[in-house]
Design a protein around this motif. Structure first.
Motif, PDB file in Angstrom:
ATOM      1  N   ILE A 246       0.844  -1.200   0.000  1.00 19.22           N
ATOM      2  CA  ILE A 246       0.000   0.000   0.000  1.00 19.22           C
ATOM      3  C   ILE A 246       0.877   1.247   0.000  1.00 19.22           C
ATOM      4  O   ILE A 246       0.594   2.224  -0.693  1.00 19.22           O
ATOM      5  N   ALA A 251       3.062   6.051  -2.845  1.00 22.18           N
ATOM      6  CA  ALA A 251       4.218   6.785  -3.379  1.00 22.18           C
ATOM      7  C   ALA A 251       4.114   6.933  -4.897  1.00 22.18           C
ATOM      8  O   ALA A 251       4.330   8.007  -5.447  1.00 22.18           O
ATOM      9  N   ARG A 254       1.435   9.474  -5.862  1.00 18.99           N
ATOM     10  CA  ARG A 254       1.759  10.903  -5.725  1.00 18.99           C
ATOM     11  C   ARG A 254       2.214  11.497  -7.049  1.00 18.99           C
ATOM     12  O   ARG A 254       1.856  12.626  -7.389  1.00 18.99           O
ATOM     13  N   ASP A 255       3.017  10.731  -7.803  1.00 17.19           N
ATOM     14  CA  ASP A 255       3.494  11.241  -9.092  1.00 17.19           C
ATOM     15  C   ASP A 255       2.347  11.427 -10.078  1.00 17.19           C
ATOM     16  O   ASP A 255       2.347  12.356 -10.886  1.00 17.19           O
TER      17      ASP A 255
END
Lengths: 284, 284, 284, 284
Positions: A246, A251, A254-255
């Motif tokens: 998860i 992470a 986010r991009d």
């Protein structure tokens, strides 16, 4: 040189394109961009034009009046006309996540965004140093169950005082009220961290992990009364595997969120989005 | 109802859009699609229009003459006008690989392609059974060093006899000659199995493997004198890793080649491609 | 040379990898591929190994017995062992759409798929000519409300007679029954024409159009009792815009469906998929 | 708990995996990750393992000695062993572009990167305020034709003093010398703003625009003597159209550059990259 952008939609009918292009030619304008779309399910015509006029010849206000009388009334158009001389004003609402904030301010700083950011509002104090670094006024307006209405009145006051054109919720972790939505219809942009309509609501990365999807996404959309159900502006996705936890999804997501939100901001501020029947028409 | 598609390019100058839309309105046409592009580096204006006319009112030939006299000469336009009543005729050139052939014929069979395929030419006999299954005439024209010119004359004869509009090289493993290229300028579509301009020439998957790229691609383009250097119509890519062998790249690449070639065929046959200065403008 | 593929899962605990690799070394095998995954949420260990043995030294059956006694019982493993000498047998279920059928048979014909297709079953007669062209036995088993059970018994009979290992529903337009599902658990692969879990059920392209998504997808998954909720094997997506009609989405989606289904078939037949708790582990 | 990561490559030969896993088991370690790759063209075996040891039982140095004597010498391995207790130290080289800098420092700040950044070097003073905001020492080392050698000596001094493990050129607009490259082999990561090997050298977006490609890319790679020809770590691409100007390509490319460079930094700092024969093996 004054560049005027016209957005139109109305019932589809013969002769619209010729009439509009004719009108602009008669006013001394040169059309530099034209794009149109017909929604054949609902029989609606959409158009976006950019025309250049020599400034001494034309005031935007006079143009609007002539456009209304000559064309808009005749074809029963919904229309908006913008002058390139005025940049839209955007208010940023944030909470504790900083990735979308850094991304938008970095682009703003480098001149990539055609807009002004008069201020940032946050319900937490944490990200104030970032606002300070970029020299943008930061208002800390905490929101609790008891202070929600009062907080919103403060927000509205700031929005009106600065004549804000649109609001961007850059991972703002509060549900905005009907009052705010009704004052800024199709003018509040949210980033949702899933590929809508999959995983509506809270903790979408957790749901995506549980379902075992092989692709995750992010969606920017206008805020409407129904949660995460407003008109979609942009979406993007990336591949994941069973090996991603998860935390990995969060992470990687986010991009996506950064790119998809900044795309929506660019499209909106460049007046390239029209909304009809809870869907968007996105001009190129 | 006759639908006419107009493709135009000329030096950019004020008034073109209004003049063209006006002309169509005067002829009784209704514009159902308009898109334009200005190449600001070279100051060239491009436009694509679709207009509907009631059939009794207009012959395509008369329209062309009026268009030329009223507009094309005045703005020094290069132009093409097509009637929706006539489907373009496509000749398929193949060798031994069958994946693009299956893909195109499958789409053709299901009605997805707006064109006719009068025949298939191959320098090998191997794929004749597939042509037979799909009931398309198959001409086996072997090519050797000595018979190259003779073979090409046979090809040209067939192309002319069937009034072929454009040629698709679906992994045809022979270099076509200047003579053929000059007879069909920007009308021969090739699929190259790399992300051009990387890996021009033979064995691009081997070169990609050797270079250790993390993404491979395929490119459809018009054939020009210079090898693999013609105007690009479409490209697509897919990820690869160190774990993929050359054979894996070839297998993954086949899926790209199919999609990218069929996209090019659709764009070309729907008259959505314009070429200028070795680049394409692709209308949506 | 006999190549043996081992798939294992069990509670995560120290020493598994060393014990398994040791065991294979002691049997005279050379490990040519090893990959493992630990699901830290559920504390489950997954492993896939490929080992080569000289044929005279080892029978697969003897290996299985030794493996069970030495390792599987000790670590309480769920395990499967396959010899490369035996290709899996796949049954194809189809209805009226031919795009996935052409795609799979094209790959099968060219040797890309490591499997056998003993027969095709369809509830319609329409696609029989394609099966004939590829010389694969075709059984027409119509399904109506009244004959559903009888039809299924015929299907089961064929499946058992031909010792089918797994079933592929290549746009088969019938819901398969619990009986079939329970006989082939995680052995029935379906292609759903949406980006699951968005747009479960019928007419997903219509739903996607209505919601105004900017990306559409396709999902291959194992069939379970709950509709479109089984373990996801592969997904892929493509961009769409407001300009695409429902028909355009359907056409673009066909290309996704082909790729995503054939990927799933390749992964399954190469024994690269493990299922646990309604999710897949996909080895590379 | 001490986590040790082992990277190995050597000539492929039977028994390596079993020997290594055995060795770790004998030392009391538990293997938590294992992945391997065989380059069949060159007959080279690659492996990456992560093992956990209770700290009191094992020193990393003693482990290295035992590993060398027991395994590395026997199989003639090239090997590297890292302890999770030590974070790699990264030096950032920048010039005037700030997008990769913001992206890396934003991730660094949020704890996404498993490394330390002791300092930033730039040949221009412009971006010092960003370094100051993030509280990272900034050294302005101008480079002119005459001072190039002197500047490089200053760089080397800083690199050695801070025991830097690897260098990231985040759009650093100077060619690094052979001296630096030879001191940091496969330890200098560059971001090139094209889809290599297309558009090597200066101004790749201009070349991409001129060629009329439909997809642009970015590539992170290790720096070698030959310009833009080092081992590729990661690549990504995005679609463009005829409507995009060179400025648009540059803006879209910035988003690629950020993602592709930060991916490379993450892969390298997590010791997931091996280099052999100018190509990378990237472990998951």
């Amino acid at each position: 040189m004054n560049k005027i952008t016209i957005l139109i939609h109305c019932k589809d009918q013969p002769g619209i394109i010729a009439s509009v292009t004719n009108f602009i030619a008669n006013k001394g304008g040169n059309i530099v961009y034209i794009d149109q779309h017909v929604d054949r399910e609902q029989n609606i015509f959409f158009m976006r034009l950019e025309s250049e006029f020599s400034t001494e010849l034309l005031s935007t206000d006079a143009f609007k009046i002539a456009f209304k009388e000559t064309l808009a009334d005749r074809f029963e158009m919904k229309w908006r006309i913008y002058s390139s001389e005025i940049k839209p004003k955007m208010a940023l609402f944030i909470s504790k996540y900083d990735h979308c904030l850094y991304d938008l301010l970095g682009r703003y700083n480098s001149g990539e965004l055609n807009l002004e950011i008069p201020f940032i509002i946050s319900n937490h104090i944490d990200l104030k140093p970032i606002a300070d670094n970029f020299k943008i006024p930061f208002y800390h307006i905490p929101v609790t169950k008891d202070t929600k209405e009062e907080a919103e009145n403060k927000q509205l006051e700031l929005l009106e005082k600065h004549q804000i054109d649109f609001i961007v919720l850059a991972r703002y972790m509060q549900i905005v009220s009907s009052k705010l939505i009704s004052k800024y219809p199709n003018k509040i942009i949210n980033i949702h961290h899933s590929f809508l309509p999959a995983f509506v609501g809270a903790k979408p990365y957790h749901s995506a992990f549980k379902r075992g999807v092989k692709i995750i996404g992010a969606t920017s959309h206008y805020v409407t009364e129904e949660l995460d159900a407003g008109p979609i502006i942009d979406q993007d996705v990336t591949r994941v595997t069973h090996a991603h936890s998860i935390q990995d999804l969060i992470a990687k997501g986010r991009d996506l969120e950064k790119i998809v939100l900044s795309n929506a901001v660019k499209l909106h501020s460049n007046r390239k989005v029209m909304v009809f029947n809870n869907k968007t028409v996105i001009f190129s």
